[in-house]
Design a protein around this motif. Sequence first.
Motif, PDB file in Angstrom:
ATOM      1  N   TYR A  22      64.192  73.569  54.844  1.00 25.08           N
ATOM      2  CA  TYR A  22      62.800  73.216  55.082  1.00 25.08           C
ATOM      3  C   TYR A  22      62.413  73.529  56.533  1.00 25.08           C
ATOM      4  O   TYR A  22      61.326  74.016  56.814  1.00 25.08           O
ATOM      5  N   TYR A  33      50.198  77.661  60.040  1.00 25.62           N
ATOM      6  CA  TYR A  33      49.738  76.330  59.596  1.00 25.62           C
ATOM      7  C   TYR A  33      48.899  75.672  60.703  1.00 25.62           C
ATOM      8  O   TYR A  33      47.793  75.183  60.463  1.00 25.62           O
ATOM      9  N   ARG A  44      40.699  68.941  56.807  1.00 23.94           N
ATOM     10  CA  ARG A  44      41.548  67.875  56.242  1.00 23.94           C
ATOM     11  C   ARG A  44      41.252  66.517  56.889  1.00 23.94           C
ATOM     12  O   ARG A  44      42.077  65.590  56.820  1.00 23.94           O
ATOM     13  N   GLY A  67      57.189  63.869  60.992  1.00 21.49           N
ATOM     14  CA  GLY A  67      56.835  65.182  60.434  1.00 21.49           C
ATOM     15  C   GLY A  67      55.482  65.595  60.997  1.00 21.49           C
ATOM     16  O   GLY A  67      54.581  66.015  60.275  1.00 21.49           O
ATOM     17  N   ASP A  90      59.667  65.707  64.561  1.00 21.99           N
ATOM     18  CA  ASP A  90      59.635  66.746  63.523  1.00 21.99           C
ATOM     19  C   ASP A  90      60.960  67.492  63.557  1.00 21.99           C
ATOM     20  O   ASP A  90      61.579  67.631  64.606  1.00 21.99           O
ATOM     21  N   ALA A  91      61.381  67.961  62.382  1.00 20.92           N
ATOM     22  CA  ALA A  91      62.638  68.712  62.311  1.00 20.92           C
ATOM     23  C   ALA A  91      62.501  70.071  62.975  1.00 20.92           C
ATOM     24  O   ALA A  91      63.486  70.642  63.429  1.00 20.92           O
ATOM     25  N   TYR A 110      63.768  63.082  59.635  1.00 26.31           N
ATOM     26  CA  TYR A 110      63.132  61.828  59.188  1.00 26.31           C
ATOM     27  C   TYR A 110      64.084  60.899  58.442  1.00 26.31           C
ATOM     28  O   TYR A 110      63.772  59.747  58.227  1.00 26.31           O
ATOM     29  N   LEU A 126      52.210  62.144  57.215  1.00 29.86           N
ATOM     30  CA  LEU A 126      51.191  62.771  56.367  1.00 29.86           C
ATOM     31  C   LEU A 126      51.646  64.134  55.842  1.00 29.86           C
ATOM     32  O   LEU A 126      52.049  65.008  56.635  1.00 29.86           O
ATOM     33  N   ALA A 127      51.567  64.300  54.536  1.00 28.89           N
ATOM     34  CA  ALA A 127      51.837  65.595  53.877  1.00 28.89           C
ATOM     35  C   ALA A 127      53.251  66.092  54.132  1.00 28.89           C
ATOM     36  O   ALA A 127      53.461  67.280  54.386  1.00 28.89           O
TER      37      ALA A 127
END
Length: 268
Positions: A22, A33, A44, A67, A90-91, A110, A126-127
């Motif tokens: 991921y 993104y 959004r 994330g 975040d990763a 996470y 979120l998401a």
Amino acid sequence: VSSRESDPGSATASAERAASEYRTIFDARGGRYNHANRLFPDARAEEGDRLLAHLSLPDRVRWLDVGAGGGFLVERAAAAGRRGEPVACDASALFLSEARGYALRTAGDYECLPFPDGAFGAAGCLAVIHHAEDPERVVSEMLRVTAPGGRAAVGDVAAGSRAERFLNGFVDAHTEEGHAGRFRGAPEAGELFARGGGRDVRTEAVRVFWRFGSSSDARFFFRELFGLRGDTEDADLDAAIDWLGLFESADGCRLPWDMVFASALVGV
Ligand SMILES: C[S@@+](CC[C@H](N)C(=O)[O-])C[C@H]1O[C@@H](n2cnc3c(N)ncnc32)[C@H](O)[C@@H]1O
């Protein structure tokens, strides 16, 4: 070599493999993104605001964005006048490197948040959770790092929705990396918090609307946000966006996007 590393079939090894796959996806497509979210900061907005409402952030609170990606949530918080001290985790360090507005940015997983117990007044996500191998672990980590009296909250696409079918169908077929998320309904999302020991569990299944100035803005946003391959035909993308339900409104276009939000209070 640790025993974890020597057993590629173990649950830990498979979770690590998934996390690393991921991370590779977001290292590869994080730039596009972020570009989409920056160009269309209102697209959004509703889902960001919903998640923040679940957190009910007090003034000047130190809170965690799990994330965090390129910082979409913190930008929504700033737009809503939330001053606090946001921290990102975040990763993908690459994805995170473009995020602005955080007091601190941390590369971390996470399922094993690199913070002590009760370090934050709140934690949001979120998401993100649809790619977690062990979502219960993610939520229990969020609850662990939230101090008593604070709330932890997640928001993601709803199971069984057109958005889910679009992500695991169209996006899967039209990206180099594919997409295979595991989505949940509101009761299942609430269960994650109840099993993690959260109190006052709140859930909602809600249709938010992504907002665009025009249908061509929507098309551009979709291409960038989802990192679609260059050979994706406009006509195919337009058909998918129509199927999702894009419609004209008084001030532009709206696209229905069904989501689930869940949150809980950490007991005193
Ligand atoms: C779809 S993006 C969402 C980003 C941001 N929350 C937003 O709403 O725009 C998913 C994010 O989850 C992050 N992520 C994926 N696996 C992770 C893991 N194991 N630990 C922490 N973050 C992870 C990705 O790097 C990416 O930034």
